[in-house]
Design an enzyme around this catalytic site. Structure first.
Site, short mmCIF file in Angstrom:
data_model
loop_
_atom_site.label_atom_id
_atom_site.label_comp_id
_atom_site.label_asym_id
_atom_site.label_seq_id
_atom_site.Cartn_x
_atom_site.Cartn_y
_atom_site.Cartn_z
N LYS A 76 -11.29 -12.36 17.89
CA LYS A 76 -11.88 -11.99 18.89
C LYS A 76 -10.90 -12.53 20.44
O LYS A 76 -10.28 -13.53 20.38
CB LYS A 76 -13.53 -12.69 18.58
CG LYS A 76 -14.25 -12.20 20.36
CD LYS A 76 -15.33 -13.38 20.22
CE LYS A 76 -16.57 -12.90 21.00
NZ LYS A 76 -17.79 -13.76 21.31
N SER A 155 -22.01 -11.34 21.73
CA SER A 155 -20.96 -10.11 22.21
C SER A 155 -19.75 -9.88 21.40
O SER A 155 -18.76 -9.82 21.98
CB SER A 155 -20.64 -11.12 23.34
OG SER A 155 -20.19 -12.63 22.16
N SER A 179 -24.37 -14.10 18.40
CA SER A 179 -23.54 -13.37 19.31
C SER A 179 -21.76 -13.10 17.99
O SER A 179 -20.99 -12.65 17.77
CB SER A 179 -21.56 -14.16 20.16
OG SER A 179 -22.41 -13.45 22.00
#
Lengths: 485, 95, 491
Positions: A76, A155, A179
């Site tokens: 990420k 997210s 998330s």
């Protein structure tokens, strides 16, 4: 080859059926060909990946391989990678190339894994749809048709979409209010948010320090266990990381579930939940009964206050955490600042997106003179009540099961106009972050062709029990092996 | 709970975020909605409840007083917007 | 109207740790800009603070030295404000749960008075970087400020007193005492000119005898004791003028300019301050247990108060001398070296506080910079005590020692006495012969003396001493001369 799990790829690399260079090449080509429609990557590090793959093959040839040597994956874009742009999905950091590695990144590097790039995300991890990224929204590989595109959740939507699209077998992710779990659920992959303090936060760009936690995302529970083996552990650079032994999370995957005590929090089966989703979750719970688990209803009486407490604590912490983005030492700086105030206010107005600004303003307000007690202190007290709910529940049961999100993946743009509607996406996931306990999202069926996730919540540091429960479920169900289209 | 324009502007000054006039009505509305959501907190009975700052009841570990960092100015300033003679530059601050 | 002056001090002391409070960067002074600023100090994204154990130990040592409660569970908070020398946009400090709780310091004042100043608390925090307003310009020619973050993250303890101080004299005496305390403890180098120890003064006035405190101002930037004294006098006068004209004092921060003896408001910078303190979520509560406190206690050196008591006991010094000699650890050590090398501690004290201190002042030097050692002075004092050299001769020896004559080997004082022929004659037979010879030439003065009364005789004695010293080439022991003279004249 791109349909295989980390565990399978690891075995094939070990047997010599395939080399890391071949595997890495195939996945890089796949990203090039396919990611245009998903936008799941912000940066693809082709040259570095190929060099790492070559080095991994040499290491394996020399007999120094472990389970991760030569296995491709992605980070990420919230984890700092030495020499590779790390943006947190923000214009503020669009040009930021850190000269240091996050501890999680260093751990994967040391294991010999091959990072293919950095996945897209909501700006500074603030969002539930990965639509707030400066680098454009991510599209969910599920439910794609001519007329509409759906969100992957957020997210960590880039990581989830990339795995669902089989561009990578695994990716790191972070979870502040859901998330990891919500995008995993919306993309039909398996994700784990570990106990607060289990995975180092060093080099992981902060959103809300007391809630942020790194975690894992892959197709199978077994792969999540393999990832957590690399990621978990004490880090002297993170004062909040837990100084306790890390078990081999793969060692207990095959324990039978007979006698597992499952609790269903009644507050999480409310009328906010899509009835078809509820049916899928209850069907999954039935599978656990078949595997020998006992099921009872439990209560988390303060669960309904979780969103309110979270939207004080998280923005308050964020408002201070994001003050460092001031255009002085790194990152975006506005053109031709007239004076110091102009440098600050224009850099931050131009560098941050709307959702980030909203949260900074809310957090600043909640901490400001006259409001601190009513908002921040009150929220921390409610946070203790919420934690106590979990402590009490785990006196009666081993794990809690619930839906992850109230509805399946929604259409892009549907919730961007009203921030509060977007916040309610996380009603079933947020209390877990406030308490700091670990939780997973496991694929558990479909509604209208869109994946549904089962949330399994465990007691502090019981990641092994969660992975065991998820793995056993995946031995008798095939939801995690379904691919879009 | 609604937030007034004056409060919003004050908070924006504290947060050093410039707001354009046309943004303000929408922001006022969004922030008021968020604060209404947050106002549920006031209903909770928190008498005699200690605030919880960290999920784990852990205490701080302290670091030995040993130099572990070396000079990396070159690497750090390579990514800086404006430097000169090893200094970070900002518009002149009048003391 | 008569006014009471009410003063409280806030003191920032840089702790003499090797590394910063939250990172392993060196705190060494004088490095090239930003070469001692790590990723943590620069607030690079994702970096996290880890506190320095020694900073806590030093803070606990300070707490023990001021008789304070130690905060068994201290918590770091974030104080939020934007400034270019503050990389994170907040200062990590301690607001509600400081490491050092209430304590006190007893301060000696002139005239044998003493004053207790209560310490409200002392907390740990990080220092900011430095802004340099040199001739820096950007590519458009706009004037720029340069930021050096080497100092950012240097550990500080901020010491806050109660408003117990009532005059500039008391404030300076307290400040000097605190300076001597942190230097003696070795937790701060005490160098005020480099900003290692910084004093802010809160001042208010109230009508004499009133219980209600007036509005206070804070005066910053006092980098010497002299400036502190001047700044207090200046601010008291300023406030008095306003109040006596019927005006009101505005609560504000003022910046004192010592070179011009003027101050100005810093109101513009304080505008709309709302620091939004909240507990730092990157750090956990620091728990100080008994073992940690003991680890600090064993490091405590002898502190000025204890040293003063010992000096009075061990060397039979009076309160005043003991106090002057015990305040500064270096001067104390110098005195003890001097005393150890002569057999007369009282005489050693006189010389250390007299000739030696005067000379340091004249040359504007510190004890550490003095060209002579306590041992050398002790060797000289020993020669005064055993009558080898007269006190006027000793001053010549001292001067020579200070200038480095006599070398650094062996007994320099003896070498100088020998070389300059300053050895005084104490042979009574030889002195008696000189007296007889001199008196033989002064029959008129003898007659005058013998007619005079007791009071006048004392005066007339001096008239004989001059010629005696001259006849002995300054080497006769004056005390012995006096004895012999009195015996002969009164016979």
């Amino acid at each position: 080859m791109h349909n295989k799990s980390v565990a399978e790829l690891s075995r094939e690399l070990e047997s010599g059926k395939i080399s890391s260079v071949e595997l890495t090449r195939e996945l890089l080509d796949r990203i090039k060909a396919e990611d245009g429609q998903y936008n799941s990557f912000i940066t693809v590090t082709e040259d570095l990946a190929m060099a790492d793959a070559k080095a991994a093959d040499e290491q394996r040839a020399a007999g120094n391989a472990n389970a991760w040597t030569g296995v491709p994956f992605a980070h990420k874009d919230i984890f700092c990678t030495n020499g590779v742009a790390t943006t947190a999905g923000s214009k503020m950091l669009a040009n930021f190339v850190p000269p240091y590695d996050a501890t999680v990144v260093a751990n994967f590097r040391a294991a010999g894994a091959v990072c293919l790039g950095k996945t897209n995300m909501d700006e500074f991890a603030m969002g539930s749809s990965t639509e707030s990224s400066f680098f454009g929204p991510v599209t969910n590989p599920w439910g794609l048709n001519k007329d509409e595109k759906r969100v992957p959740g957020g997210s960590s939507g880039g990581s989830a979409a990339a795995i669902a699209a089989r561009l990578v077998p695994a990716a790191t992710a972070t979870d502040t209010g859901g998330s990891i779990r919500q995008p995993a659920a919306l993309c039909g992959v398996t994700g784990l948010k570990s106990t607060y303090g289990r995975v180092s936060r060093y080099g992981m760009i902060a959103f809300a320090s007391s809630l942020d936690q790194g975690g894992t995302m892959a197709r199978t529970a077994e792969d999540n266990a393999l990832m957590l083996n690399v990621m978990a552990g004490f880090d002297p650079k993170d004062s909040t990381s837990a100084d306790r032994a890390v078990p081999d999370y793969t060692a207990t995957l095959n324990q039978p579930l007979k006698g597992l005590r499952v609790g269903l929090p009644k507050e999480y089966f409310s009328d906010q939940l899509n009835p078809a989703m509820e049916q899928q979750v209850r069907n999954a719970v039935k599978e656990y009964e078949k595997l020998g688990a006992t099921v009872k209803e439990v209560s988390l009486p303060h669960a309904e206050l979780a969103i309110a407490a979270y939207y004080v604590i998280a923005p308050a912490e964020a408002s201070a955490n994001l003050s460092r983005f001031d255009g002085v030492r790194y990152g975006y700086r506005c053109d031709n600042p007239q004076d110091l105030n102009d440098l600050y206010t224009r850099t931050r107005a131009e560098g941050f997106g709307n959702e980030v600004k909203r949260r900074i303003l809310v957090g600043t307000y909640a901490l400001s003179a006259g409001y601190f007690d009513a908002y921040y202190l009150k929220a921390q007290k409610v946070r203790r009540l919420i934690q106590q709910d979990f402590i009490n529940a785990f006196k009666e049961v081993d794990v809690l099961m619930s839906p992850v999100s109230p509805s399946p993946a929604f259409v892009q743009g549907e919730k961007t106009s009203d921030p509060v509607t977007m916040y309610l996406e996380d009603i079933f996931t947020i209390a877990v972050n406030l308490a700091g306990v670990p939780a997973m999202s496991v694929p558990a069926g479909f509604v209208d062709g869109l994946p549904v996730g089962l949330q399994i919540i465990g007691n502090y540091f019981e990641e092994a029990r969660l992975l065991n429960a998820a793995h056993q479920f995946q031995q008798v169900t095939g939801w995690h092996q379904k691919f879009p289209q | 709970m609604t937030i007034s324009r004056a409060d919003l502007e004050k908070v924006a000054v504290l947060a050093r975020i410039r707001l354009d006039d046309e943004q303000i009505p929408a922001l006022e509305n969004d922030l008021s909605n968020i604060l209404s959501l947050v106002d549920q907190l006031s209903a909770a009975n928190t008498d005699n409840v200690e605030p919880l700052a960290h999920p784990l009841d852990a205490v701080q570990r302290l670091r030995a007083d040993e130099v572990t960092e070396s000079n990396q100015r070159e690497a750090f300033q390579a990514i800086a917007p404006a430097t000169e003679s090893g200094l970070y530059l900002v518009p002149r601050v009048i003391e | 109207m008569q006014w009471d002056i009410v003063i409280g001090l806030e003191i920032h002391a840089q702790l003499a740790t090797k590394t910063k409070i939250f990172s392993g960067s060196s705190t060494a002074f004088g490095a090239e800009p930003n070469t001692q600023a790590s990723a943590v100090d620069l607030a690079m994204p994702g970096t996290l603070p880890v506190p320095n154990e020694q900073a806590f130990r030093y803070a606990v040592m300070f707490g023990l030295a001021v008789n304070a409660e130690i905060g068994r569970r201290s918590v770091f908070d974030r104080k939020n404000y934007f400034y270019p020398d503050l990389p994170k946009g907040y200062q990590t400090t301690q607001l509600d749960h400081p490491i050092v709780g209430p304590g006190f310091v007893d301060v000696d004042l002139a005239g044998g008075r003493s004053k207790r100043v209560r310490i409200h608390h002392a907390h740990l925090e990080e220092d900011a970087g430095k802004s340099l307003h040199e001739s820096l310009f950007d590519e458009r020619g706009q004037g720029m400020t340069g930021i050096d973050l080497n100092r950012a993250g240097t550990p500080l303890i901020e010491i806050v007193t109660e408003p117990d101080i009532n005059s500039a004299e008391e404030a300076v005496a307290f400040a000097k005492k605190l300076h001597s305390l942190v230097s003696s403890l070795g937790i701060c180098d005490g160098d005020m000119s480099q900003g290692s120890l910084r004093f802010d003064v809160n001042i208010s006035l109230k009508p004499k005898g009133s219980d209600t405190l007036g509005t206070r101002t804070e005066t910053k930037n006092l980098n010497s004791f002299r400036f502190m004294e001047q700044a207090i006098a200046h601010e008291v006068e300023r406030q008095m003028d306003i109040l006596e004209d019927g005006g009101r004092i505005i609560q504000e921060t003022r910046l004192y300019n010592g070179d011009r003896d003027e101050s100005r408001s810093m109101r513009s910078k304080e505008e709309a301050n709302d620091y939004r303190y909240f507990p730092c979520p990157d750090l956990l509560p620091v728990v100080i247990d008994d073992a940690f406190i003991e680890s600090a206690r064993v490091l405590l050196p002898e502190l000025p108060d204890a040293r003063k008591a010992r000096f009075k006991e061990q060397y039979s010094l009076n309160d005043y001398d003991a106090s002057l000699l015990s305040d500064d650890a270096r001067l104390s050590a110098f005195f003890e070296d001097t005393a150890a090398h002569c057999k007369d501690a009282k005489l050693a004290a006189n010389w250390v506080l007299g000739e030696f201190s005067a000379r340091l002042n004249a040359d504007n030097e510190t004890v550490a910079q003095a060209p002579i050692s306590g041992i050398q002075l002790g060797q000289l004092v020993a020669r005064i005590a055993d009558n080898t050299v007269s006190s006027s001769g000793a001053k010549k020896v001292f001067e020579a020692l200070w200038n480095g004559d006599g070398g650094s080997e062996g007994n320099a004082a003896d070498a100088i006495i020998e070389a300059q022929g300053l050895k005084q004659v104490s042979d009574t037979g030889a002195l008696e012969a000189i007296v007889d010879e001199v008196l033989a030439g002064m029959p008129e003065q003898i007659a005058q003396y013998q007619e005079a009364d007791e009071k006048k005789r004392k005066k007339l004695m001096g008239g004989f001493m001059g010629p005696l010293m001259k006849a002995s080439k300054g080497q006769g022991n004056p005390r012995l001369f006096t004895e012999i003279l009195q015996r002969k004249l009164n016979a």
